[in-house]
Write a protein that holds these residues in place. Structure first.
Motif, PDB file in Angstrom:
ATOM      1  N   ALA A  46       0.827  -1.206   0.000  1.00  0.00           N
ATOM      2  CA  ALA A  46       0.000   0.000   0.000  1.00  0.00           C
ATOM      3  C   ALA A  46       0.863   1.259   0.000  1.00  0.00           C
ATOM      4  O   ALA A  46       0.534   2.257  -0.655  1.00  0.00           O
ATOM      5  CB  ALA A  46      -0.921   0.002   1.221  1.00  0.00           C
ATOM      6  N   ILE A  47       1.977   1.226   0.718  1.00  0.00           N
ATOM      7  CA  ILE A  47       2.877   2.374   0.734  1.00  0.00           C
ATOM      8  C   ILE A  47       3.609   2.500  -0.583  1.00  0.00           C
ATOM      9  O   ILE A  47       3.778   3.598  -1.119  1.00  0.00           O
ATOM     10  CB  ILE A  47       3.881   2.252   1.900  1.00  0.00           C
ATOM     11  N   GLY A  48       4.040   1.358  -1.142  1.00  0.00           N
ATOM     12  CA  GLY A  48       4.748   1.366  -2.416  1.00  0.00           C
ATOM     13  C   GLY A  48       6.245   1.243  -2.230  1.00  0.00           C
ATOM     14  O   GLY A  48       6.829   1.981  -1.424  1.00  0.00           O
ATOM     15  N   LEU A  49       6.859   0.304  -2.927  1.00  0.00           N
ATOM     16  CA  LEU A  49       8.297   0.091  -2.783  1.00  0.00           C
ATOM     17  C   LEU A  49       9.114   1.310  -3.175  1.00  0.00           C
ATOM     18  O   LEU A  49      10.238   1.494  -2.691  1.00  0.00           O
ATOM     19  CB  LEU A  49       8.729  -1.114  -3.637  1.00  0.00           C
ATOM     20  N   GLU A  50       8.570   2.154  -4.049  1.00  0.00           N
ATOM     21  CA  GLU A  50       9.296   3.360  -4.461  1.00  0.00           C
ATOM     22  C   GLU A  50       9.411   4.379  -3.327  1.00  0.00           C
ATOM     23  O   GLU A  50      10.154   5.366  -3.449  1.00  0.00           O
ATOM     24  CB  GLU A  50       8.615   4.007  -5.666  1.00  0.00           C
ATOM     25  N   HIS A  51       8.695   4.143  -2.251  1.00  0.00           N
ATOM     26  CA  HIS A  51       8.760   5.045  -1.100  1.00  0.00           C
ATOM     27  C   HIS A  51       9.597   4.456   0.034  1.00  0.00           C
ATOM     28  O   HIS A  51       9.563   4.973   1.150  1.00  0.00           O
ATOM     29  CB  HIS A  51       7.352   5.367  -0.600  1.00  0.00           C
ATOM     30  N   TYR A  52      10.314   3.370  -0.255  1.00  0.00           N
ATOM     31  CA  TYR A  52      11.249   2.764   0.693  1.00  0.00           C
ATOM     32  C   TYR A  52      12.661   3.257   0.384  1.00  0.00           C
ATOM     33  O   TYR A  52      13.075   3.282  -0.772  1.00  0.00           O
ATOM     34  CB  TYR A  52      11.244   1.246   0.567  1.00  0.00           C
ATOM     35  N   PHE A  53      13.421   3.605   1.435  1.00  0.00           N
ATOM     36  CA  PHE A  53      14.793   4.060   1.243  1.00  0.00           C
ATOM     37  C   PHE A  53      15.668   3.484   2.356  1.00  0.00           C
ATOM     38  O   PHE A  53      15.217   3.300   3.487  1.00  0.00           O
ATOM     39  CB  PHE A  53      14.872   5.590   1.269  1.00  0.00           C
ATOM     40  N   HIS A  54      16.926   3.215   1.999  1.00  0.00           N
ATOM     41  CA  HIS A  54      17.857   2.684   2.996  1.00  0.00           C
ATOM     42  C   HIS A  54      18.326   3.771   3.950  1.00  0.00           C
ATOM     43  O   HIS A  54      18.537   3.500   5.139  1.00  0.00           O
ATOM     44  CB  HIS A  54      19.066   2.049   2.303  1.00  0.00           C
ATOM     45  N   GLU A  55      18.510   4.975   3.443  1.00  0.00           N
ATOM     46  CA  GLU A  55      19.003   6.083   4.251  1.00  0.00           C
ATOM     47  C   GLU A  55      17.955   7.181   4.340  1.00  0.00           C
ATOM     48  O   GLU A  55      17.056   7.285   3.504  1.00  0.00           O
ATOM     49  CB  GLU A  55      20.295   6.644   3.647  1.00  0.00           C
ATOM     50  N   LEU A  56      18.105   8.001   5.359  1.00  0.00           N
ATOM     51  CA  LEU A  56      17.105   9.037   5.621  1.00  0.00           C
ATOM     52  C   LEU A  56      17.203  10.203   4.638  1.00  0.00           C
ATOM     53  O   LEU A  56      16.159  10.725   4.190  1.00  0.00           O
ATOM     54  CB  LEU A  56      17.267   9.547   7.060  1.00  0.00           C
ATOM     55  N   ARG A  57      18.389  10.617   4.281  1.00  0.00           N
ATOM     56  CA  ARG A  57      18.555  11.781   3.392  1.00  0.00           C
ATOM     57  C   ARG A  57      17.873  11.574   2.042  1.00  0.00           C
ATOM     58  O   ARG A  57      17.127  12.457   1.580  1.00  0.00           O
ATOM     59  CB  ARG A  57      20.044  12.100   3.215  1.00  0.00           C
ATOM     60  N   PRO A  58      18.081  10.432   1.356  1.00  0.00           N
ATOM     61  CA  PRO A  58      17.370  10.235   0.080  1.00  0.00           C
ATOM     62  C   PRO A  58      15.849  10.226   0.238  1.00  0.00           C
ATOM     63  O   PRO A  58      15.134  10.703  -0.651  1.00  0.00           O
ATOM     64  CB  PRO A  58      17.889   8.873  -0.403  1.00  0.00           C
ATOM     65  N   ALA A  59      15.355   9.688   1.352  1.00  0.00           N
ATOM     66  CA  ALA A  59      13.909   9.676   1.575  1.00  0.00           C
ATOM     67  C   ALA A  59      13.379  11.097   1.713  1.00  0.00           C
ATOM     68  O   ALA A  59      12.340  11.449   1.147  1.00  0.00           O
ATOM     69  CB  ALA A  59      13.584   8.859   2.822  1.00  0.00           C
ATOM     70  N   VAL A  60      14.090  11.932   2.472  1.00  0.00           N
ATOM     71  CA  VAL A  60      13.669  13.321   2.644  1.00  0.00           C
ATOM     72  C   VAL A  60      13.763  14.079   1.321  1.00  0.00           C
ATOM     73  O   VAL A  60      12.876  14.879   0.986  1.00  0.00           O
ATOM     74  CB  VAL A  60      14.517  14.005   3.736  1.00  0.00           C
ATOM     75  N   ASP A  61      14.825  13.826   0.559  1.00  0.00           N
ATOM     76  CA  ASP A  61      14.973  14.502  -0.732  1.00  0.00           C
ATOM     77  C   ASP A  61      13.839  14.123  -1.684  1.00  0.00           C
ATOM     78  O   ASP A  61      13.314  14.981  -2.409  1.00  0.00           O
ATOM     79  CB  ASP A  61      16.318  14.142  -1.366  1.00  0.00           C
ATOM     80  N   ALA A  62      13.465  12.836  -1.706  1.00  0.00           N
ATOM     81  CA  ALA A  62      12.375  12.400  -2.571  1.00  0.00           C
ATOM     82  C   ALA A  62      11.055  13.047  -2.154  1.00  0.00           C
ATOM     83  O   ALA A  62      10.267  13.489  -2.999  1.00  0.00           O
ATOM     84  CB  ALA A  62      12.253  10.880  -2.535  1.00  0.00           C
ATOM     85  N   ALA A  63      10.816  13.108  -0.852  1.00  0.00           N
ATOM     86  CA  ALA A  63       9.593  13.737  -0.359  1.00  0.00           C
ATOM     87  C   ALA A  63       9.570  15.220  -0.695  1.00  0.00           C
ATOM     88  O   ALA A  63       8.547  15.769  -1.130  1.00  0.00           O
ATOM     89  CB  ALA A  63       9.476  13.526   1.155  1.00  0.00           C
ATOM     90  N   ALA A  64      10.696  15.891  -0.501  1.00  0.00           N
ATOM     91  CA  ALA A  64      10.767  17.321  -0.789  1.00  0.00           C
ATOM     92  C   ALA A  64      10.577  17.597  -2.277  1.00  0.00           C
ATOM     93  O   ALA A  64       9.919  18.584  -2.661  1.00  0.00           O
ATOM     94  CB  ALA A  64      12.108  17.874  -0.305  1.00  0.00           C
ATOM     95  N   SER A  65      11.136  16.746  -3.129  1.00  0.00           N
ATOM     96  CA  SER A  65      10.969  16.914  -4.578  1.00  0.00           C
ATOM     97  C   SER A  65       9.505  16.782  -4.977  1.00  0.00           C
ATOM     98  O   SER A  65       9.005  17.525  -5.828  1.00  0.00           O
ATOM     99  CB  SER A  65      11.818  15.889  -5.326  1.00  0.00           C
ATOM    100  N   TRP A  66       8.822  15.833  -4.359  1.00  0.00           N
ATOM    101  CA  TRP A  66       7.399  15.649  -4.661  1.00  0.00           C
ATOM    102  C   TRP A  66       6.585  16.862  -4.212  1.00  0.00           C
ATOM    103  O   TRP A  66       5.672  17.304  -4.900  1.00  0.00           O
ATOM    104  CB  TRP A  66       6.895  14.382  -3.989  1.00  0.00           C
ATOM    105  N   VAL A  67       6.914  17.419  -3.050  1.00  0.00           N
ATOM    106  CA  VAL A  67       6.207  18.613  -2.577  1.00  0.00           C
ATOM    107  C   VAL A  67       6.509  19.797  -3.484  1.00  0.00           C
ATOM    108  O   VAL A  67       5.608  20.578  -3.818  1.00  0.00           O
ATOM    109  CB  VAL A  67       6.617  18.930  -1.118  1.00  0.00           C
ATOM    110  N   ARG A  68       7.753  19.935  -3.923  1.00  0.00           N
ATOM    111  CA  ARG A  68       8.128  21.052  -4.806  1.00  0.00           C
ATOM    112  C   ARG A  68       7.407  20.973  -6.145  1.00  0.00           C
ATOM    113  O   ARG A  68       7.164  22.008  -6.772  1.00  0.00           O
ATOM    114  CB  ARG A  68       9.638  21.040  -5.043  1.00  0.00           C
ATOM    115  N   ALA A  69       7.086  19.764  -6.592  1.00  0.00           N
ATOM    116  CA  ALA A  69       6.437  19.609  -7.888  1.00  0.00           C
ATOM    117  C   ALA A  69       5.116  20.362  -7.929  1.00  0.00           C
ATOM    118  O   ALA A  69       4.759  20.958  -8.949  1.00  0.00           O
ATOM    119  CB  ALA A  69       6.212  18.129  -8.194  1.00  0.00           C
ATOM    120  N   GLU A  70       4.372  20.376  -6.831  1.00  0.00           N
ATOM    121  CA  GLU A  70       3.124  21.133  -6.786  1.00  0.00           C
ATOM    122  C   GLU A  70       3.397  22.633  -6.743  1.00  0.00           C
ATOM    123  O   GLU A  70       2.714  23.411  -7.407  1.00  0.00           O
ATOM    124  CB  GLU A  70       2.303  20.731  -5.558  1.00  0.00           C
TER     125      GLU A  70
END
Length: 244
Positions: free
Chosen positions: A204-228
């Motif tokens: 349900a969460i999606g494997l594309e939202h899994y990350f080994h390290e915290l920095r890449p996860a935050v960067d991915a989240a921030a990029s998605w927010v910036r897209a809007e």
């Protein structure tokens, strides 16, 4: 004492009291009490309460009071685990509690959360409340409800997750998606990943939202927010706890 007690019958009460005082003094650990005060004030409070209850109520009652208070403290620790909002230490990829790292950098519209305990029925509601509050604050930064915001959960301290924890995490996912947000997971351990997969929460969460390290996860989240925001909203910025 079993055989020689009759010999003490004719001794003055002052002498008997002195014998008792000498015996009890050896049981009073002043150095240990000072160490407790220096290391853990809560344990010192438990010791003081037990000592006072023993003096006032008696030995058996004092022990019961101490045991009851200890159980109450343990239950509080279980049901109210330490949950921290994290921010990035400037110039590094490390994340720290924003209460301790005053200059920590927080991405606008992204809440980063860490619970220092396993997720199970005892603390599931506390975790749900913390994630809900953190996500609402992040969403308020980008314009309120229905605007894109993300929650990043640092799962590294979570060693296991029971069925109640899975249910609560699935509920959190549903609530955040209904509000227009996303969840990202970082540092998921194998046992937790197996539980998420077995419970259907991982898919349900999606494997594309899994990350080994915290920095890449935050960067991915921030990029998605910036897209809007890039489609006609306010400019993106980073913030610090002092400025938020």
């Amino acid at each position: 004492l079993l055989f020689l007690t009759p010999l003490f019958r004719h001794l003055p009460k002052a002498i008997l009291a002195a014998i008792i005082v000498v015996a009890v003094v050896g049981l009073v650990d002043v150095k240990g009490a000072r160490e407790l005060w220096r290391v853990d004030r809560r344990d010192f409070g438990l010791m003081l309460a037990t000592f006072a209850a023993t003096l006032v109520l008696g030995i058996e009652e004092g022990i019961l009071v101490g045991a009851g208070l200890s159980v109450a403290v343990v239950l509080h620790q279980i049901t109210q685990p330490h949950i921290a909002v994290l921010g990035r230490v400037p110039g590094t990829d490390r994340y720290r509690n924003v209460k301790n790292q005053k200059d920590a950098v927080l991405e606008r519209g992204v809440a980063v959360l860490r619970m220092d305990a396993s997720l199970f029925y005892g603390n599931a509601e506390a975790f749900r409340a913390a994630t809900r509050n953190a996500f609402r604050e992040a969403q308020a930064e980008v314009g309120g409800p229905r605007h894109r915001a993300a929650l990043v959960i640092d799962c590294y301290p979570i060693n296991r997750m029971d069925s109640t924890g899975l249910h609560v995490l699935h509920t959190i996912l549903h609530e955040i998606r209904a509000a227009g947000g996303r969840i990202y997971l970082s540092g998921v351990k194998r046992a937790v990943d197996e539980a998420l997969t077995a419970g259907g929460v991982g898919d349900a969460i999606g494997l594309e939202h899994y990350f080994h390290e915290l920095r890449p996860a935050v960067d991915a989240a921030a990029s998605w927010v910036r897209a809007e925001e890039s489609m006609g909203s306010e400019p993106t910025a980073v913030r610090t706890p002092a400025a938020s």
